[in-house]
Design an enzyme around this catalytic site. Structure first.
Site, short mmCIF file in Angstrom:
data_model
loop_
_atom_site.label_atom_id
_atom_site.label_comp_id
_atom_site.label_asym_id
_atom_site.label_seq_id
_atom_site.Cartn_x
_atom_site.Cartn_y
_atom_site.Cartn_z
N TYR A 135 0.81 -1.23 0.00
CA TYR A 135 0.00 0.00 0.00
C TYR A 135 0.84 1.28 0.00
O TYR A 135 0.29 2.37 -0.02
CB TYR A 135 -0.95 -0.01 1.21
CG TYR A 135 -2.21 -0.80 0.97
CD1 TYR A 135 -2.16 -2.18 0.84
CD2 TYR A 135 -3.46 -0.18 0.88
CE1 TYR A 135 -3.32 -2.92 0.63
CE2 TYR A 135 -4.61 -0.91 0.67
CZ TYR A 135 -4.54 -2.28 0.54
OH TYR A 135 -5.69 -3.00 0.33
N LYS A 186 3.60 -15.11 2.76
CA LYS A 186 3.77 -15.92 1.56
C LYS A 186 5.27 -16.09 1.33
O LYS A 186 5.80 -15.85 0.24
CB LYS A 186 3.06 -15.22 0.38
CG LYS A 186 2.91 -16.06 -0.87
CD LYS A 186 2.03 -17.28 -0.72
CE LYS A 186 2.16 -18.15 -1.95
NZ LYS A 186 1.53 -19.48 -1.78
N ASP A 219 -2.44 -18.52 1.54
CA ASP A 219 -3.43 -19.31 0.77
C ASP A 219 -4.03 -20.40 1.66
O ASP A 219 -5.24 -20.66 1.63
CB ASP A 219 -2.82 -19.88 -0.52
CG ASP A 219 -1.45 -20.51 -0.36
OD1 ASP A 219 -0.86 -20.41 0.74
OD2 ASP A 219 -0.95 -21.10 -1.34
N ASP A 243 -6.24 -7.17 4.08
CA ASP A 243 -7.40 -6.65 3.36
C ASP A 243 -8.25 -7.81 2.84
O ASP A 243 -9.48 -7.81 2.99
CB ASP A 243 -6.91 -5.78 2.18
CG ASP A 243 -8.06 -5.25 1.36
OD1 ASP A 243 -9.03 -4.75 1.96
OD2 ASP A 243 -8.00 -5.33 0.12
N ASP A 247 -12.16 -9.67 4.36
CA ASP A 247 -13.42 -9.84 3.62
C ASP A 247 -13.95 -11.27 3.81
O ASP A 247 -15.17 -11.47 3.91
CB ASP A 247 -13.26 -9.52 2.12
CG ASP A 247 -13.55 -8.04 1.82
OD1 ASP A 247 -13.40 -7.20 2.73
OD2 ASP A 247 -13.94 -7.72 0.67
C1 IPM Z 1 -10.54 -1.71 3.36
C2 IPM Z 1 -10.76 -1.24 1.95
C3 IPM Z 1 -9.64 -0.27 1.53
C4 IPM Z 1 -8.33 -1.01 1.64
C5 IPM Z 1 -9.84 0.34 0.13
C6 IPM Z 1 -11.11 1.15 0.08
C7 IPM Z 1 -8.67 1.16 -0.32
O1 IPM Z 1 -10.86 -2.34 1.09
O2 IPM Z 1 -10.44 -0.85 4.26
O3 IPM Z 1 -10.48 -2.92 3.59
O4 IPM Z 1 -7.91 -1.71 0.70
O5 IPM Z 1 -7.69 -0.92 2.69
MG MG Z 2 -10.96 -4.19 2.12
#
Ligand code: IPM
Ligand code: MG
Length: 351
Positions: A135, A186, A219, A243, A247
């Site tokens: 990032y 990784k 993974d 990140d 999710d």
């Molecule tokens: C998160 C989001 C952000 C990230 C995006 C919006 C840049 O996906 O906070 O998880 O990748 O950190």
């Molecule tokens: Mg995210």
């Protein structure tokens, strides 16, 4: 306490308005003195003024506020997402919010998407390194737009950055009685950067003999989070992997609408936001799930030392979900505002 609220874009505006009402409710129930400044930084503001965040914006957040709450950022009218990068990623970097804390706790059996699993199987936390990795946006493009184009995007791993997030994960585990810390990298493919993660993890874990230190390639972590999430207490990983796996974590809790996060620099002004994005097609339609934002507000209050109001919000969310007093994404039939009304009524009846 002085708080900055940045509703941002899309449903960020919807859910921030609801979090604000919940804040008022707990403030009066618990006698908290709260002062909120709403900052306009968003795609609308950028398109109208050309300013993503003013030059003194980060210093203002740091110096004038105890914490920052963000709704969501992202708008198709800003295709390069410049404002989101400046406001959200910019704040993470400029305020040095090196801990991205994402609890993955499922509040109801009904929300667990895995066959044969219950909410007891979904209770872990992810610590995502939040200030470096891929990032940092170091790189460039050569011969862009041609068939000879080369795009380079560098991953930065520093001893300091890796050390402080791994240390934080172990300290958290120790303080909260969680007995297992899993570091995911990784290093089988990324033999330079992730060798540093390996080395630091070995060194730091030696200071915590009572905590099980486990390593997984990322993974395999993704696979095991689906197969049997109960094997995890604390997961620590780099910025990009964090990140992605959060999710997966959000899905284990009932979807993105339920997931909360904190961007922390312990002892300094920190930033709190729901994990979900701005979902432009849903904006202003009274359909967005406000609970991820409300649970992020609970993290904010807890971080500022107000555990009572934080617990009150969390248990009210749990009761609303149990009674299906929630939005459609989590099996209810209420709108954003009505779900929050129910949440507030629940808080008021129990405090
Ligand atoms: C998160 C989001 C952000 C990230 C995006 C919006 C840049 O996906 O906070 O998880 O990748 O950190
Ligand atoms: Mg995210």
């Amino acid at each position: 306490m002085n708080l900055a609220f940045i509703p941002g874009d899309g449903i960020g505006k919807d859910v921030t308005a609801e979090a604000r009402r919940v804040l008022d409710a707990v403030a009066s129930a618990f006698g908290l003195a709260v002062c909120v400044d709403t900052l306009p930084w968003s795609a609308d503001h950028y398109l109208a003024t050309g300013v993503t965040i003013p030059p003194d914006g980060y210093a203002m957040l740091r110096d004038q506020f105890d914490a920052v709450f963000v709704g969501a950022l992202g708008d198709p009218r800003v295709p390069d997402n410049r404002h989101a990068r400046d406001i959200l990623l910019g704040a993470r970097f400029e305020l040095d919010l090196y801990v991205n804390y994402r609890p993955v706790r499922c509040l109801d059996d009904r929300l667990v998407p895995l066959k044969g699993k219950s909410r007891r199987d979904v209770d872990l936390v992810v610590f995502r390194e939040n200030t470096e990795g891929l990032y940092v946006n170091i790189g460039g493009r050569f011969k862009a737009g041609t068939e000879d184009e080369i795009a380079v995007q560098e991953e930065v791993n520093t001893w300091k950055g890796v050390h402080r997030i791994i240390r934080h994960a172990f300290e958290f585990a120790q303080a909260t009685g969680r007995l297992r810390v899993c570091m995911a990298d990784k290093s089988n493919a990324l033999t330079h950067g992730h060798a540093l993660w390996q080395r630091v993890f070995r060194e730091v874990s030696a200071d915590y003999p009572l905590i099980e230190a486990r390593h997984l390639f990322v993974d395999a972590l993704a696979m095991f989070m689906i197969r049997d999430p109960a094997q995890f207490d604390v997961i620590v990983t780099n910025n990009l992997f964090g990140d992605i796996v959060t999710d997966i974590g959000a899905e284990l809790q009932g979807g993105l609408g339920m997931a909360a996060s904190a961007n922390l620099h312990p002892g300094r002004t920190s930033l709190f936001e729901p994990v979900h994005g701005s979902a432009p097609p849903l904006a202003g339609k009274n359909v967005a799930n406000p609970f991820g934002a409300c649970l992020s507000l609970a993290l904010l209050l807890e971080t500022l030392g107000h555990a009572g109001p934080a617990r009150a919000i969390e248990s009210a969310v749990e009761s609303c979900i149990a009674a299906r007093g929630c939005t459609a994404d989590v099996g209810g039939h209420l709108g954003t505002r009505e779900a929050t009304d129910m949440l507030i009524a629940q808080i008021q009846s129990t405090t």
